[in-house]
Design an enzyme around this catalytic site. Structure first.
Site, PDB file in Angstrom:
ATOM      1  N   ASP A  34       0.997  -1.362   0.303  1.00 50.42           N
ATOM      2  CA  ASP A  34       0.523  -0.268   0.232  1.00 50.42           C
ATOM      3  C   ASP A  34       0.792   1.021  -0.358  1.00 50.42           C
ATOM      4  OD1 ASP A  34      -2.225  -1.262   0.309  1.00 50.42           O
ATOM      5  OD2 ASP A  34      -2.680  -1.157   2.406  1.00 50.42           O
ATOM      6  N   LYS A  56      -3.535   3.845  -2.358  1.00 48.24           N
ATOM      7  CA  LYS A  56      -4.808   4.570  -2.194  1.00 48.24           C
ATOM      8  C   LYS A  56      -5.067   4.994  -1.742  1.00 48.24           C
ATOM      9  CE  LYS A  56      -7.156   0.186  -1.306  1.00 48.24           C
ATOM     10  NZ  LYS A  56      -8.426  -0.486  -0.640  1.00 48.24           N
ATOM     11  N   GLY A  88      -0.411   0.000   9.262  1.00 49.21           N
ATOM     12  CA  GLY A  88      -0.944   0.123  10.027  1.00 49.21           C
ATOM     13  C   GLY A  88      -0.950  -0.993  11.021  1.00 49.21           C
ATOM     14  N   MET A 170      -8.606   7.940   9.606  1.00 46.05           N
ATOM     15  CA  MET A 170      -9.163   8.208   7.904  1.00 46.05           C
ATOM     16  C   MET A 170     -10.482   9.359   8.461  1.00 46.05           C
ATOM     17  SD  MET A 170      -9.310   4.260   6.972  1.00 46.05           S
ATOM     18  CE  MET A 170     -10.148   3.425   8.186  1.00 46.05           C
TER      19      MET A 170
END
Length: 507
Positions: A34, A56, A88, A170
């Site tokens: 990622d 992303k 994470g 987020m």
């Protein structure tokens, strides 16, 4: 059938990758990763492994989740280890469970290696303990993510009733709505709150404010994802507990120019002090193989009183040559050993050899002067093809016989780098560490013609500094030619910069 391992890469600091996660990564044949995985962790991917970037950005998914799931299935059905590397922890709002569902349905073996979550680590690096018995008795981790055009699906009243610390992941784009929801549910407007942006990385920022004023403060600071929102009394402890923000190299970008195989120790030291480290190896050392001169010298070791080594690379290549000939440390039993510096001494000690002489000043001239005082017989020098003449000049001055054998050569590893040049010209680089004159030459070669006056070269010795000055690079010189001293020199240099900046503010 292969196997898929979901690995949590942690929140950004490469030191927070778990041992089990690193082991999984080092054994991978395919790595699917990622955006938030740090470059330092990506550098651990084996050279022959297939890399698949499915990164992303907030609100932008170039590779849809369903396609990621399919990639894992297809790669996992082959005879190989597939590592799915996620920022994470994979199971904390990381959609790791979704990725395993398809694998489970098709009988593909899988494992999950938990990672350190930003929900705990980012506040900790920002000086915020998410629990403290004087402030709360619970912790609640909530996703602040919402689908485009949809309202937040959060029971704010329930969260307020808990009286615990609230951590929203987020949630940057939804920050105003989160704060408004908590206020509408009855939370006190003066409740301490904070946003920790890019937590655990050298670029980390913490913006603190009362709950009612946090959205305006974050907007004024231009906060962007990734960022963690923390609400609760524990945020009042941030200034007192902000250990990360006080690190002496926090916010500074340092370029490490050492050869790739030896850059790790220096990079770790600098990162531990808060620096953003850019590993840009400008040289590489390559053994001269075959090396008849070395083989011949080793076959005549009895002729030499002293053996002089000028670098850790020379020590390693000596040991390799001994092993190739079926010998070990006993072959050197009748020879005294001189080492140029503590790094060379450590390389020898790793093979059970202790040098008889290490000069106080780690350069060729002092090594030569020390040998001139001590030696009475012939000296064997094993070093780079283009070694300093200062060493042999000292031996010649003492009328000592010697053989100067080149065992390796130094090559400039990197071609011109537009990114490095741009960073230098824009002042985005604060310090560049130089451990030899050749690293200076390699760095300048990579950058090309430029104004180097905006960077500071942190040099391991005067000879290295002299090379840097030729190109107009301001320098700071370590007191000793050792990595510990080089690191200390970097800290002192930055402290001096800060002092000059403060002084200029008032003059």
């Amino acid at each position: 059938m292969g196997k898929v391992i979901l690995v949590g890469a942690g929140p950004g600091d490469p030191g927070l990758l778990t041992v089990k996660g690193r082991e999984a990564l080092e054994g991978a044949g395919v790595v699917v990763y990622d955006r938030l995985v740090s470059p330092e962790i990506l550098a651990l991917i084996p050279a022959g492994a297939k890399r698949i970037d499915v990164g992303k950005n907030a609100g932008s998914h170039p590779v849809p989740q369903e396609e990621i799931n399919q990639i894992l299935l297809e790669e996992g059905q082959k005879d190989q280890v597939v590592v799915r590397l996620k920022g994470g922890d994979p199971f904390l709002f990381g959609r790791g469970g979704e990725e395993l569902e398809l694998l489970a349905a098709h009988g593909v073996p899988f494992e999950e290696v938990p990672g350190i979550t930003s929900a705990i680590a980012a506040p900790a690096y920002g000086g915020i303990p998410v629990t403290h018995r004087d402030f709360c008795s619970s912790l609640h981790i909530v996703t602040g993510h919402r689908r485009a055009g949809a309202a937040l699906d959060i029971d704010f009243e329930a969260l307020v009733r808990t009286g615990g610390t609230l951590v929203f992941l987020m949630g940057v784009s939804a920050l105003p709505d989160i704060c408004a929801g908590l206020l509408a549910a009855g939370m006190d407007a003066s409740t301490p709150a904070a946003v920790v942006e890019r937590g655990t990385t050298p670029a980390q920022r913490r913006i603190s404010a009362a709950l009612a004023g946090l959205p305006a403060r974050a907007a004024e600071a231009g906060v962007q994802s990734p960022a963690v929102i923390v609400v609760g009394g524990v945020c009042a402890l941030a200034e007192e507990f902000d250990w990360f923000g006080r690190l002496p190299l926090k916010g500074r970008t340092v370029v490490v120019t050492r050869p790739k195989e030896r850059s790790g120790t220096l990079s770790r030291r600098l990162r531990a002090l808060g620096a953003q480290v850019w590993e840009y190896p400008c040289i590489e050392t390559v053994p001269l193989e075959p090396c008849p001169a070395l083989e011949e010298a080793l076959s005549r070791l009895g002729e030499y009183e002293w053996l002089a080594l000028t670098s850790p690379a020379g020590a390693e290549y000596l040991w390799s040559a001994l092993e190739r000939s079926g010998r070990d440390a006993r072959a050197l039993s009748g020879v005294r050993i001189a080492a140029l510096g503590s790094g060379t001494a450590r390389a020898l000690e790793a093979h059970g050899l202790r040098p008889d002489f290490v000069p106080e000043v780690y350069d060729a001239a002092h090594l030569g002067a020390g040998l001139a005082e001590r030696a009475r017989g012939k000296v064997l020098i094993l070093r780079a093809r283009e070694g300093s003449h200062a060493l042999t000049a000292a031996l010649e001055g003492a009328k000592l016989e010697y053989d100067d054998v080149a065992t390796y050569e130094t090559r400039y590893e990197n071609p011109r780098s537009a990114a490095l040049r741009r960073a230098v010209e824009e002042g985005a680089v604060d310090l560049v560490t130089f451990t030899s004159a050749s690293t200076v030459k390699g760095f300048v070669s990579s950058v090309g013609e430029a104004d180097f006056s905006r960077i500071l070269g942190v040099c391991i010795g005067e000879q290295t500094a002299a090379e840097a000055r030729k190109y107009g690079i301001p320098v700071a010189v370590a007191r000793k030619a050792a990595l510990e001293s080089l690191t200390a020199c970097a800290v002192e240099a930055v402290s001096g910069m800060e002092a000059s900046k403060e002084e200029s503010r008032w003059t």
